[in-house]
Design a protein around this motif. Structure first.
Motif, PDB file in Angstrom:
ATOM      1  N   ASP A 253       0.782  -1.472  -0.069  1.00 16.83           N
ATOM      2  CA  ASP A 253       0.196  -0.096  -0.007  1.00 16.83           C
ATOM      3  C   ASP A 253       0.373   0.909   0.053  1.00 16.83           C
ATOM      4  O   ASP A 253       1.661   1.131   0.709  1.00 16.83           O
ATOM      5  CB  ASP A 253      -0.399  -0.204   1.428  1.00 16.83           C
ATOM      6  N   GLU A 254       0.619   2.354  -1.712  1.00 10.74           N
ATOM      7  CA  GLU A 254       1.597   3.252  -1.426  1.00 10.74           C
ATOM      8  C   GLU A 254       1.910   4.396   0.110  1.00 10.74           C
ATOM      9  O   GLU A 254       2.411   4.775   0.401  1.00 10.74           O
ATOM     10  CB  GLU A 254       1.365   4.138  -2.595  1.00 10.74           C
ATOM     11  N   SER A 255       0.325   4.548   0.522  1.00 10.63           N
ATOM     12  CA  SER A 255       0.623   5.353   1.694  1.00 10.63           C
ATOM     13  C   SER A 255       1.026   4.826   3.223  1.00 10.63           C
ATOM     14  O   SER A 255       1.976   5.692   3.859  1.00 10.63           O
ATOM     15  CB  SER A 255      -1.001   5.926   2.231  1.00 10.63           C
ATOM     16  N   THR A 256       0.864   3.277   2.765  1.00 10.60           N
ATOM     17  CA  THR A 256       1.772   2.641   4.120  1.00 10.60           C
ATOM     18  C   THR A 256       3.178   3.126   3.654  1.00 10.60           C
ATOM     19  O   THR A 256       4.156   3.091   5.888  1.00 10.60           O
ATOM     20  CB  THR A 256       1.258   1.743   4.370  1.00 10.60           C
ATOM     21  N   VAL A 257       3.379   2.878   3.126  1.00  3.14           N
ATOM     22  CA  VAL A 257       5.115   2.925   2.244  1.00  3.14           C
ATOM     23  C   VAL A 257       5.602   4.417   2.478  1.00  3.14           C
ATOM     24  O   VAL A 257       6.594   4.207   3.482  1.00  3.14           O
ATOM     25  CB  VAL A 257       5.337   2.529   1.594  1.00  3.14           C
ATOM     26  N   GLU A 258       4.599   5.685   2.423  1.00  4.21           N
ATOM     27  CA  GLU A 258       4.993   6.236   2.703  1.00  4.21           C
ATOM     28  C   GLU A 258       4.996   7.270   4.075  1.00  4.21           C
ATOM     29  O   GLU A 258       5.656   7.290   5.032  1.00  4.21           O
ATOM     30  CB  GLU A 258       4.038   7.757   1.846  1.00  4.21           C
ATOM     31  N   ASP A 259       4.396   6.470   4.925  1.00  4.74           N
ATOM     32  CA  ASP A 259       3.492   7.244   6.473  1.00  4.74           C
ATOM     33  C   ASP A 259       5.200   6.435   7.349  1.00  4.74           C
ATOM     34  O   ASP A 259       5.386   6.571   7.783  1.00  4.74           O
ATOM     35  CB  ASP A 259       2.407   6.242   6.810  1.00  4.74           C
ATOM     36  N   ILE A 260       5.523   5.336   6.884  1.00  2.00           N
ATOM     37  CA  ILE A 260       6.351   4.563   7.299  1.00  2.00           C
ATOM     38  C   ILE A 260       7.418   5.328   7.412  1.00  2.00           C
ATOM     39  O   ILE A 260       8.639   5.142   7.924  1.00  2.00           O
ATOM     40  CB  ILE A 260       6.473   3.184   7.303  1.00  2.00           C
ATOM     41  N   SER A 261       8.321   5.407   5.789  1.00  2.98           N
ATOM     42  CA  SER A 261       9.310   6.011   5.907  1.00  2.98           C
ATOM     43  C   SER A 261       9.199   7.482   6.012  1.00  2.98           C
ATOM     44  O   SER A 261      10.345   8.293   6.078  1.00  2.98           O
ATOM     45  CB  SER A 261      10.033   6.527   4.074  1.00  2.98           C
ATOM     46  N   ASN A 262       8.541   7.803   7.039  1.00  6.26           N
ATOM     47  CA  ASN A 262       8.784   9.700   7.394  1.00  6.26           C
ATOM     48  C   ASN A 262       9.394   8.905   9.124  1.00  6.26           C
ATOM     49  O   ASN A 262      10.062   9.712   9.784  1.00  6.26           O
ATOM     50  CB  ASN A 262       7.004   9.765   8.151  1.00  6.26           C
ATOM     51  N   TYR A 263       9.611   8.465   9.806  1.00  9.59           N
ATOM     52  CA  TYR A 263      10.371   7.592  10.676  1.00  9.59           C
ATOM     53  C   TYR A 263      11.454   6.218  10.752  1.00  9.59           C
ATOM     54  O   TYR A 263      12.656   6.886  11.737  1.00  9.59           O
ATOM     55  CB  TYR A 263       9.122   6.707  11.519  1.00  9.59           C
ATOM     56  N   PHE A 264      11.706   6.208   9.468  1.00  8.77           N
ATOM     57  CA  PHE A 264      12.529   5.080   9.368  1.00  8.77           C
ATOM     58  C   PHE A 264      12.967   5.332   7.924  1.00  8.77           C
ATOM     59  O   PHE A 264      12.599   5.623   6.727  1.00  8.77           O
ATOM     60  CB  PHE A 264      12.380   3.493   9.008  1.00  8.77           C
ATOM     61  N   SER A 265      15.133   5.578   7.971  1.00 16.69           N
ATOM     62  CA  SER A 265      15.194   5.840   7.037  1.00 16.69           C
ATOM     63  C   SER A 265      15.816   4.814   6.105  1.00 16.69           C
ATOM     64  O   SER A 265      16.205   5.048   4.471  1.00 16.69           O
ATOM     65  CB  SER A 265      17.091   6.920   7.634  1.00 16.69           C
ATOM     66  N   TYR A 266      15.635   3.489   5.880  1.00 14.21           N
ATOM     67  CA  TYR A 266      15.428   2.196   5.591  1.00 14.21           C
ATOM     68  C   TYR A 266      14.821   1.436   5.460  1.00 14.21           C
ATOM     69  O   TYR A 266      14.646   1.128   6.924  1.00 14.21           O
ATOM     70  CB  TYR A 266      16.963   2.074   5.834  1.00 14.21           C
TER      71      TYR A 266
END
Length: 295
Positions: A253-266
């Motif tokens: 899910d694109e929005s999930t990936v984007e949300d998670i990447s706000n907190y993790f750099s990898y």
């Protein structure tokens, strides 16, 4: 410090320093005038101080770079826990298609470097590093109970055999009392030339552990963590030093990936699950890279 020790240690660190070491040997041989020996001794000291200040690489690898901890981009951390096959070619294609997405891979020939050198792994490591992919060698630490000497020997094998950029330490303890152990381990790895060190407790850990790693995998579990839990998972670790691995994710899910990447750099998401979530690359890897590329 005897001459043989100096020659060995500095020769490991690069051709320029190796030449300095040879000059030092001749100085001790007493073949130069006193004033000349003093001049060269001063140059030697300055060279060593500069080397210590800027750091060094165990091997010079064209095209690869240690990630900048201040980067705002989001990269992929990929466990390549299977032998080289056609999907490794596919990974290179993905990287060339989405060059803005940093990629860090973890090679794991046999629960570590294995018993014997593999030219196949070396060839692939050189290919990936030549394209700017960061390659780390897998070593487990048994949650702080594995001998540092064993970890050192495996680190040296990864460096000697495959010229990796760094080490991925698995089974990291989440107990702050093991901070000294991981300080010793990471100091040892870096002193041998493994500059980039990733740690994997797979869960939230205190800063007394994470501070020794360039990046720490703070979540390695099935599914995506609820948004309300992320602050507890990160536990104050900066985004630049945090990574996440989510397996058994049927679709992306694109929005999930984007949300998670706000907190993790990898990040890493894969459709595979237990008993072996890293048996192959995820079927949606191209989509994963595309989403990160558009952030």
């Amino acid at each position: 410090m005897n001459e043989r020790f100096v020659d060995f240690k500095i020769a490991k660190r690069g051709m320029n320093q190796q030449k300095i070491c040879i000059v030092h040997y001749h100085l001790n041989a007493g073949t130069m005038p006193a004033n000349r020996r003093i001049e060269i001794s001063i140059l030697l000291i300055i060279s060593i101080l500069i080397s210590a200040a800027i750091g060094y690489h165990y091997y010079e690898i064209s095209g690869s770079a240690i990630p900048n901890k201040n980067t705002e981009t989001t990269g992929l951390i990929i466990p390549l826990y299977f032998d080289p096959n056609g999907s490794w070619d596919y990974l290179l294609e993905i990287h060339q298609q989405f060059p803005k997405v940093p990629i860090m891979v973890i090679m794991n020939p046999d629960n570590g470097p294995g018993q014997n050198f593999s030219s196949d792994y070396l060839n692939w490591t050189q290919k990936m590093e030549g394209l700017g992919i960061l390659v780390l060698g897998y070593i487990y630490t048994s949650y702080g109970n594995r001998s540092i000497d064993v970890v050192k020997n495996q680190t040296m094998e990864y460096l000697d055999w495959y010229h990796v950029n760094g080490i991925f330490l698995d089974e990291v303890s989440d107990n702050a009392s093991y901070g000294q152990y991981y300080e010793n381990i990471t100091d040892m790895c870096r002193s041998t030339g493994a500059e980039y060190i990733a740690g994997n407790p797979g869960t939230s850990v205190p800063s007394g552990i994470t501070k020794y790693f360039n990046i720490t995998v703070l979540y390695e579990n099935p599914g995506v963590p609820p948004a309300a839990n992320i602050s507890n998972i990160v536990n104050g670790t900066p985004r630049s030093g945090s990574a996440i691995i989510c397996y058994d994710i049927e679709s992306l899910d694109e929005s999930t990936v984007e949300d998670i990447s706000n907190y993790f750099s990898y990040v890493y998401f894969t459709n595979y699950g237990m008993p072996d979530p890293y048996e192959s690359l995820p079927v949606y890897l191209c989509q994963e890279a595309s989403i990160l590329s558009n952030r």
